[in-house]
Design an enzyme around this catalytic site. Structure first.
Site, PDB file in Angstrom:
ATOM      1  N   HIS A 201       0.804  -1.228   0.000  1.00  0.00           N
ATOM      2  CA  HIS A 201       0.000   0.000   0.000  1.00  0.00           C
ATOM      3  C   HIS A 201       0.833   1.273   0.000  1.00  0.00           C
ATOM      4  O   HIS A 201       0.285   2.361  -0.043  1.00  0.00           O
ATOM      5  CB  HIS A 201      -0.940   0.026   1.211  1.00  0.00           C
TER       6      HIS A 201
HETATM    7  C1  UD1 Z   1      -1.820   5.030   6.536  1.00  0.00           C
HETATM    8  C2  UD1 Z   1      -0.490   5.433   7.169  1.00  0.00           C
HETATM    9  C3  UD1 Z   1       0.546   4.350   6.885  1.00  0.00           C
HETATM   10  C4  UD1 Z   1       0.072   3.000   7.337  1.00  0.00           C
HETATM   11  C5  UD1 Z   1      -1.263   2.704   6.674  1.00  0.00           C
HETATM   12  C6  UD1 Z   1      -1.794   1.350   7.097  1.00  0.00           C
HETATM   13  C7  UD1 Z   1      -0.034   7.849   7.234  1.00  0.00           C
HETATM   14  C8  UD1 Z   1       0.802   8.934   6.653  1.00  0.00           C
HETATM   15  N1  UD1 Z   1       0.034   6.671   6.593  1.00  0.00           N
HETATM   16  O1  UD1 Z   1      -1.632   5.011   5.124  1.00  0.00           O
HETATM   17  O2  UD1 Z   1       1.730   4.666   7.593  1.00  0.00           O
HETATM   18  O3  UD1 Z   1       1.007   2.003   6.991  1.00  0.00           O
HETATM   19  O4  UD1 Z   1      -2.182   3.747   7.037  1.00  0.00           O
HETATM   20  O5  UD1 Z   1      -2.994   1.028   6.507  1.00  0.00           O
HETATM   21  O6  UD1 Z   1      -0.691   8.077   8.215  1.00  0.00           O
HETATM   22  N2  UD1 Z   1      -9.110   4.576   2.540  1.00  0.00           N
HETATM   23  C9  UD1 Z   1     -10.343   4.004   2.526  1.00  0.00           C
HETATM   24  N3  UD1 Z   1     -10.841   3.575   3.730  1.00  0.00           N
HETATM   25  C10 UD1 Z   1     -10.188   3.707   4.906  1.00  0.00           C
HETATM   26  C11 UD1 Z   1      -8.923   4.323   4.889  1.00  0.00           C
HETATM   27  C12 UD1 Z   1      -8.380   4.745   3.712  1.00  0.00           C
HETATM   28  O7  UD1 Z   1     -10.968   3.851   1.507  1.00  0.00           O
HETATM   29  O8  UD1 Z   1     -10.722   3.281   5.959  1.00  0.00           O
HETATM   30  C13 UD1 Z   1      -8.500   5.006   1.262  1.00  0.00           C
HETATM   31  C14 UD1 Z   1      -8.787   6.452   0.916  1.00  0.00           C
HETATM   32  O9  UD1 Z   1      -8.980   6.542  -0.445  1.00  0.00           O
HETATM   33  C15 UD1 Z   1      -7.512   7.163   1.290  1.00  0.00           C
HETATM   34  C16 UD1 Z   1      -6.468   6.108   1.041  1.00  0.00           C
HETATM   35  O10 UD1 Z   1      -7.098   4.860   1.333  1.00  0.00           O
HETATM   36  O11 UD1 Z   1      -7.318   8.318   0.538  1.00  0.00           O
HETATM   37  C17 UD1 Z   1      -5.259   6.263   1.912  1.00  0.00           C
HETATM   38  O12 UD1 Z   1      -5.595   6.354   3.316  1.00  0.00           O
HETATM   39  P1  UD1 Z   1      -4.684   7.210   4.321  1.00  0.00           P
HETATM   40  O13 UD1 Z   1      -5.167   7.058   5.706  1.00  0.00           O
HETATM   41  O14 UD1 Z   1      -4.505   8.582   3.784  1.00  0.00           O
HETATM   42  O15 UD1 Z   1      -3.264   6.541   4.216  1.00  0.00           O
HETATM   43  P2  UD1 Z   1      -2.859   5.018   4.127  1.00  0.00           P
HETATM   44  O16 UD1 Z   1      -2.322   4.749   2.765  1.00  0.00           O
HETATM   45  O17 UD1 Z   1      -3.935   4.112   4.645  1.00  0.00           O
END
Ligand code: UD1
Length: 354
Positions: A201
């Site tokens: 991811h």
């Molecule tokens: C975050 C953490 C990362 C961790 C990861 C584990 C930061 C900077 N990054 O990254 O260190 O390894 O979590 O999972 O804090 N989304 C959904 N549903 C959710 C959450 C996210 O659909 O419940 C999608 C959204 O489109 C979002 C994207 O995933 O824009 C990324 O989510 P985000 O929390 O920004 O960062 P992660 O890549 O999950």
């Protein structure tokens, strides 16, 4: 004494769970839990609370997704009135996600003491947003709980006073040790005898189609020799759909798994291929070979002592390492010191004494 825990994203939950449990044993301890809502999908958050037996959050800040600035700013704005109202003795923050730095920054300005659990880890790659979160959180936290000696060395080198640093071991391993017996019972029916388990991811692997496409092609190739099970993070799911990639029948894209399901899958896997941080540690503890598709790791002990091998983006090597593992050529490994299931108790003793 009153402690507030702040969690937000999936990798926080298994770290906070044992600390909440251990502090609950301390006489006169009151605790509240704040969920920032950084991760909000049922299978990225709710199921973890249930399986890890974490109490319902007292506050949900419901920030959701956004750019880094937006997400971090929203957490700060919504957390400030909560923490100001309750003025706890300690706020505990976990790991390296945006929720970690946002909460720590709010507290440091309000002069509320912050303890950082999983402090001192460094990848030395400032291109990773998590590295920025780690560096800044450790500069402003009042108490830094490290999982391994390299964390202490990093902090001392950055000028953190020694009296703020406590080597306590790995809280995520506390959760693993407690729940491993339940994990075996959570395995799905009809699992192949041997398989590769994949998670990806990191933006550096999945956001650029020129990076993601060849990785998927190599995984598809590997799946002819060894079935591949790939529980897909929502970020990665969006990118795979944008690519229009069609997998062969032995490359299985699954929904994100619950904690127990994923732990069971790791324990039984022939090899784990990942770009996660925590999974490098879990595989080391389980003695399962781990191939990490990153140039650097903030958890070097998993390479020097554990089962982890860093491959960068060398996909030829990924293929050859999997073949070697299938031939039984695996790395000698051991469990790092203090990864013993009791790290959270050590944290609770220190917090309740101060
Ligand atoms: C975050 C953490 C990362 C961790 C990861 C584990 C930061 C900077 N990054 O990254 O260190 O390894 O979590 O999972 O804090 N989304 C959904 N549903 C959710 C959450 C996210 O659909 O419940 C999608 C959204 O489109 C979002 C994207 O995933 O824009 C990324 O989510 P985000 O929390 O920004 O960062 P992660 O890549 O999950």
């Amino acid at each position: 004494m009153y402690c507030v825990h702040v969690v937000g994203a999936r990798p926080n939950f298994m770290k906070a769970a044992p600390v909440v449990r251990a502090l609950a044993q301390e006489p006169g301890m009151r605790q509240s839990l704040v969920h920032t809502g950084q991760h909000y999908d049922q299978n990225m958050s709710d199921v973890f609370f249930r399986e890890l037996e974490i109490p319902e959050p007292d506050f949900n800040l419901a920030v959701g997704s956004g750019t880094h600035a937006h997400q971090t700013g929203q957490i700060m704005m919504r957390f400030e009135p909560v923490v100001e109202k309750f003025r706890p003795d300690w706020v505990l923050v976990y790991g390296d996600v945006n929720s970690t730095i946002a909460a720590a920054l709010v507290c440091s300005k309000l002069r509320i003491r912050v303890a950082h659990v999983e402090a001192g880890l460094r990848s030395f790659d400032r291109g990773m947003p998590e590295e920025i979160n780690r560096l800044l959180t450790d500069q402003i936290a009042d108490l830094l709980f490290t999982p391994s000696e390299d964390g202490n060395q990093n902090l001392l080198r950055e000028g953190v006073p020694a009296e703020r640093i406590r080597l306590v071991g790995n809280v995520m391993i506390d959760t693993l040790v407690r729940l491993l017996p339940k994990a075996a019972a959570s395995l799905p029916q009809g699992l192949p005898r041997q398989y590769a388990l994949v998670t990806l991811h990191r933006p550096s692997n999945v956001d650029d189609p020129e990076m993601l496409r060849p990785i998927l092609q190599v995984l598809d190739g590997i799946s002819h020799e060894l079935p591949v099970i790939f529980p897909v993070h929502p970020r990665t799911r969006q990118r795979i759909e944008q690519l229009g990639f069609r997998a062969g029948e032995n490359l299985h894209f699954w929904e994100p798994q619950s904690y127990l399901q994923f732990l069971g899958l790791q324990q039984r896997a022939t090899v784990v291929i990942t770009d996660s941080g925590g999974i490098q540690e879990e595989t080391t503890f389980l003695g399962v070979p781990c191939l990490t598709l990153r140039d650097s790791t903030e958890r070097p002990i998993t390479v020097t002592v554990g089962t982890n091998v860093l491959l960068g983006h060398d996909l030829e090597r990924l293929r050859s390492e999997v073949c070697a593992i299938l031939r039984g050529q695996t790395k000698q490994s051991a469990t790092p010191p203090l990864w013993d299931g009791h790290a959270a108790e050590r944290i609770a003793n220190i917090i309740s004494a101060g």
